[in-house]
Design a protein around this motif. Structure first.
Motif, PDB file in Angstrom:
ATOM      1  N   VAL A 150       0.846  -1.202   0.000  1.00  0.00           N
ATOM      2  CA  VAL A 150       0.000   0.000   0.000  1.00  0.00           C
ATOM      3  C   VAL A 150       0.878   1.248   0.000  1.00  0.00           C
ATOM      4  O   VAL A 150       2.012   1.224   0.485  1.00  0.00           O
ATOM      5  CB  VAL A 150      -0.915   0.069   1.253  1.00  0.00           C
ATOM      6  CG1 VAL A 150      -2.064  -0.902   1.161  1.00  0.00           C
ATOM      7  CG2 VAL A 150      -0.117  -0.148   2.539  1.00  0.00           C
ATOM      8  N   GLU A 151       0.300   2.311  -0.552  1.00  0.00           N
ATOM      9  CA  GLU A 151       0.891   3.647  -0.452  1.00  0.00           C
ATOM     10  C   GLU A 151      -0.075   4.487   0.344  1.00  0.00           C
ATOM     11  O   GLU A 151      -1.301   4.323   0.221  1.00  0.00           O
ATOM     12  CB  GLU A 151       1.065   4.236  -1.858  1.00  0.00           C
ATOM     13  CG  GLU A 151       1.690   5.628  -1.904  1.00  0.00           C
ATOM     14  CD  GLU A 151       0.690   6.778  -1.931  1.00  0.00           C
ATOM     15  OE1 GLU A 151       1.125   7.932  -2.039  1.00  0.00           O
ATOM     16  OE2 GLU A 151      -0.538   6.540  -1.826  1.00  0.00           O
ATOM     17  N   PHE A 152       0.451   5.345   1.218  1.00  0.00           N
ATOM     18  CA  PHE A 152      -0.429   6.282   1.934  1.00  0.00           C
ATOM     19  C   PHE A 152       0.361   7.538   2.274  1.00  0.00           C
ATOM     20  O   PHE A 152       1.597   7.562   2.192  1.00  0.00           O
ATOM     21  CB  PHE A 152      -1.049   5.627   3.178  1.00  0.00           C
ATOM     22  CG  PHE A 152      -0.080   4.956   4.105  1.00  0.00           C
ATOM     23  CD1 PHE A 152       0.612   5.675   5.069  1.00  0.00           C
ATOM     24  CD2 PHE A 152       0.149   3.584   4.017  1.00  0.00           C
ATOM     25  CE1 PHE A 152       1.513   5.052   5.922  1.00  0.00           C
ATOM     26  CE2 PHE A 152       1.054   2.948   4.864  1.00  0.00           C
ATOM     27  CZ  PHE A 152       1.728   3.683   5.822  1.00  0.00           C
TER      28      PHE A 152
ATOM     29  N   LEU B 158      -3.254  11.754   5.981  1.00  0.00           N
ATOM     30  CA  LEU B 158      -4.167  12.679   5.298  1.00  0.00           C
ATOM     31  C   LEU B 158      -3.477  13.133   4.017  1.00  0.00           C
ATOM     32  O   LEU B 158      -2.274  13.399   4.032  1.00  0.00           O
ATOM     33  CB  LEU B 158      -4.481  13.904   6.179  1.00  0.00           C
ATOM     34  CG  LEU B 158      -5.625  14.803   5.676  1.00  0.00           C
ATOM     35  CD1 LEU B 158      -6.992  14.132   5.865  1.00  0.00           C
ATOM     36  CD2 LEU B 158      -5.635  16.162   6.380  1.00  0.00           C
ATOM     37  N   HIS B 159      -4.240  13.224   2.955  1.00  0.00           N
ATOM     38  CA  HIS B 159      -3.654  13.674   1.688  1.00  0.00           C
ATOM     39  C   HIS B 159      -3.587  15.197   1.603  1.00  0.00           C
ATOM     40  O   HIS B 159      -2.524  15.784   1.360  1.00  0.00           O
ATOM     41  CB  HIS B 159      -4.467  13.120   0.507  1.00  0.00           C
ATOM     42  CG  HIS B 159      -3.932  13.528  -0.828  1.00  0.00           C
ATOM     43  ND1 HIS B 159      -4.237  14.747  -1.426  1.00  0.00           N
ATOM     44  CD2 HIS B 159      -3.087  12.905  -1.687  1.00  0.00           C
ATOM     45  CE1 HIS B 159      -3.616  14.841  -2.579  1.00  0.00           C
ATOM     46  NE2 HIS B 159      -2.908  13.737  -2.767  1.00  0.00           N
ATOM     47  N   ASP B 160      -4.719  15.852   1.819  1.00  0.00           N
ATOM     48  CA  ASP B 160      -4.783  17.309   1.635  1.00  0.00           C
ATOM     49  C   ASP B 160      -4.185  18.028   2.850  1.00  0.00           C
ATOM     50  O   ASP B 160      -4.047  17.444   3.920  1.00  0.00           O
ATOM     51  CB  ASP B 160      -6.241  17.757   1.468  1.00  0.00           C
ATOM     52  CG  ASP B 160      -6.917  17.131   0.245  1.00  0.00           C
ATOM     53  OD1 ASP B 160      -6.265  16.355  -0.481  1.00  0.00           O
ATOM     54  OD2 ASP B 160      -8.112  17.403   0.046  1.00  0.00           O
TER      55      ASP B 160
ATOM     56  N   ILE C 143       5.665  11.003   2.479  1.00  0.00           N
ATOM     57  CA  ILE C 143       5.779  12.129   3.412  1.00  0.00           C
ATOM     58  C   ILE C 143       5.162  13.338   2.712  1.00  0.00           C
ATOM     59  O   ILE C 143       5.651  13.774   1.670  1.00  0.00           O
ATOM     60  CB  ILE C 143       7.261  12.394   3.775  1.00  0.00           C
ATOM     61  CG1 ILE C 143       7.917  11.117   4.309  1.00  0.00           C
ATOM     62  CG2 ILE C 143       7.361  13.522   4.789  1.00  0.00           C
ATOM     63  CD1 ILE C 143       9.448  11.205   4.402  1.00  0.00           C
ATOM     64  N   LYS C 144       4.073  13.835   3.278  1.00  0.00           N
ATOM     65  CA  LYS C 144       3.281  14.878   2.602  1.00  0.00           C
ATOM     66  C   LYS C 144       3.195  16.088   3.530  1.00  0.00           C
ATOM     67  O   LYS C 144       2.162  16.330   4.157  1.00  0.00           O
ATOM     68  CB  LYS C 144       1.900  14.278   2.342  1.00  0.00           C
ATOM     69  CG  LYS C 144       1.022  14.951   1.363  1.00  0.00           C
ATOM     70  CD  LYS C 144       1.356  14.557  -0.032  1.00  0.00           C
ATOM     71  CE  LYS C 144       0.161  14.278  -0.900  1.00  0.00           C
ATOM     72  NZ  LYS C 144       0.589  13.944  -2.266  1.00  0.00           N
ATOM     73  N   PRO C 145       4.259  16.861   3.662  1.00  0.00           N
ATOM     74  CA  PRO C 145       4.270  17.928   4.665  1.00  0.00           C
ATOM     75  C   PRO C 145       3.284  19.038   4.358  1.00  0.00           C
ATOM     76  O   PRO C 145       3.074  19.379   3.193  1.00  0.00           O
ATOM     77  CB  PRO C 145       5.698  18.489   4.587  1.00  0.00           C
ATOM     78  CG  PRO C 145       6.425  17.712   3.580  1.00  0.00           C
ATOM     79  CD  PRO C 145       5.465  16.843   2.844  1.00  0.00           C
TER      80      PRO C 145
END
Ligand code: G3P
Ligand code: MG
Length: 248
Positions: free
Chosen positions: A38-40, A53-55, A115-117
């Motif tokens: 999986v990717e998250f 969380l994506h956004d 990693i979605k900073p």
């Protein structure tokens, strides 16, 4: 890494289109559908807890509101991150990375942790995601693959846990990709699939890097990418891609 340990198919954002994105329900769907990876997406709360969380904001994928960067972890309890997808997922929480990491480890589910900073939080997000990942996967044979569009976040992750593999994510073709991957000691380039052709795939593979592609929802394109040398694809179409000959 000497041998690439990840399967070709990664369920995108947990369960792709089968479940609310970036939730435990999605990871469970991925396992139920037979996915091995999986990717998250992971970012920080105001009090530095790693959550999925994506956004940057809560509105699209929950009944919460405002910026994640302004919320303390305790303020997320009671937020419903499932109903927007389907009423059967009502009450699904925004998960802590620690809970999802544990689920992956216990179920042998390989992970690409993106990693979605939130803007301005690149360095601490990279550092703290790597710190959590190192602890969660401690002693496991296969580490999680860390990735990010944020080069700064990746540099911070590498400084924190240099033994974890990292990949750089790009949405436009970057002509200095070689130097950037080399500087980072990255293992992979993660690329929007629309940027790829046989020549670019060959160049990246010949340079000794793995190439992963997002988001690929058709089996024919996935097979084409695989034949060119792509090592993995992120897909929302779990039900369609699973079981296609040549994609396992
Ligand atoms: O990591 C691959 C892919 O998830 C990047 O795009 O916007 O879906 O996080 P996004
Ligand atoms: Mg992502």
């Amino acid at each position: 890494m000497s041998t690439w340990p990840y399967p070709f198919l990664f369920a995108h954002r947990g369960g792709g289109d089968l479940a609310p994105e970036n939730t435990l329900a999605g990871m469970i769907k991925a396992v139920e559908t037979g996915f091995g990876a999986v990717e998250f997406d992971v970012k920080l709360t105001a009090d530095d807890v790693c959550v999925l969380l994506h956004d940057d904001t809560l509105e699209r994928t929950s009944d919460g509101f405002g910026a994640m960067a302004s919320k303390r972890f305790a303020e997320l309890s009671g937020i419903d991150a499932g109903s927007w997808k389907d009423p059967i997922y009502a009450g699904t929480p925004i998960p802590a990375f620690s809970d999802i990491g544990l689920y992956c480890v216990r179920n042998g589910l390989h992970a690409n942790v993106e990693i979605k900073p939130c803007p301005g939080r690149e360095l601490e997000t990279g550092r703290l995601v790597a710190q959590d990942a190192a602890l969660l996967w401690q002693g496991e044979a296969v580490p999680p693959l860390l990735s990010s569009f944020s080069y700064e976040a990746l540099q911070a992750a590498v400084a924190e846990a240099p033994w974890l593999p990292v990949g750089w994510l790009i949405d436009e073709w970057e002509h200095d990709w070689r130097e950037r991957l080399q500087t980072l000691e990255a293992v992979s380039l993660h690329c929007n699939q629309r940027l790829l052709n046989a020549q670019r795939v060959a160049e990246v593979r010949d340079a000794g890097y793995q190439l992963l592609a997002y988001t690929v929802n058709g089996p024919e394109r996935a097979l084409q990418l695989k034949n060119w040398g792509v090592s993995g694809v992120f897909t929302d179409a779990l039900g369609v891609m699973r079981g296609v000959e040549g994609l396992e």
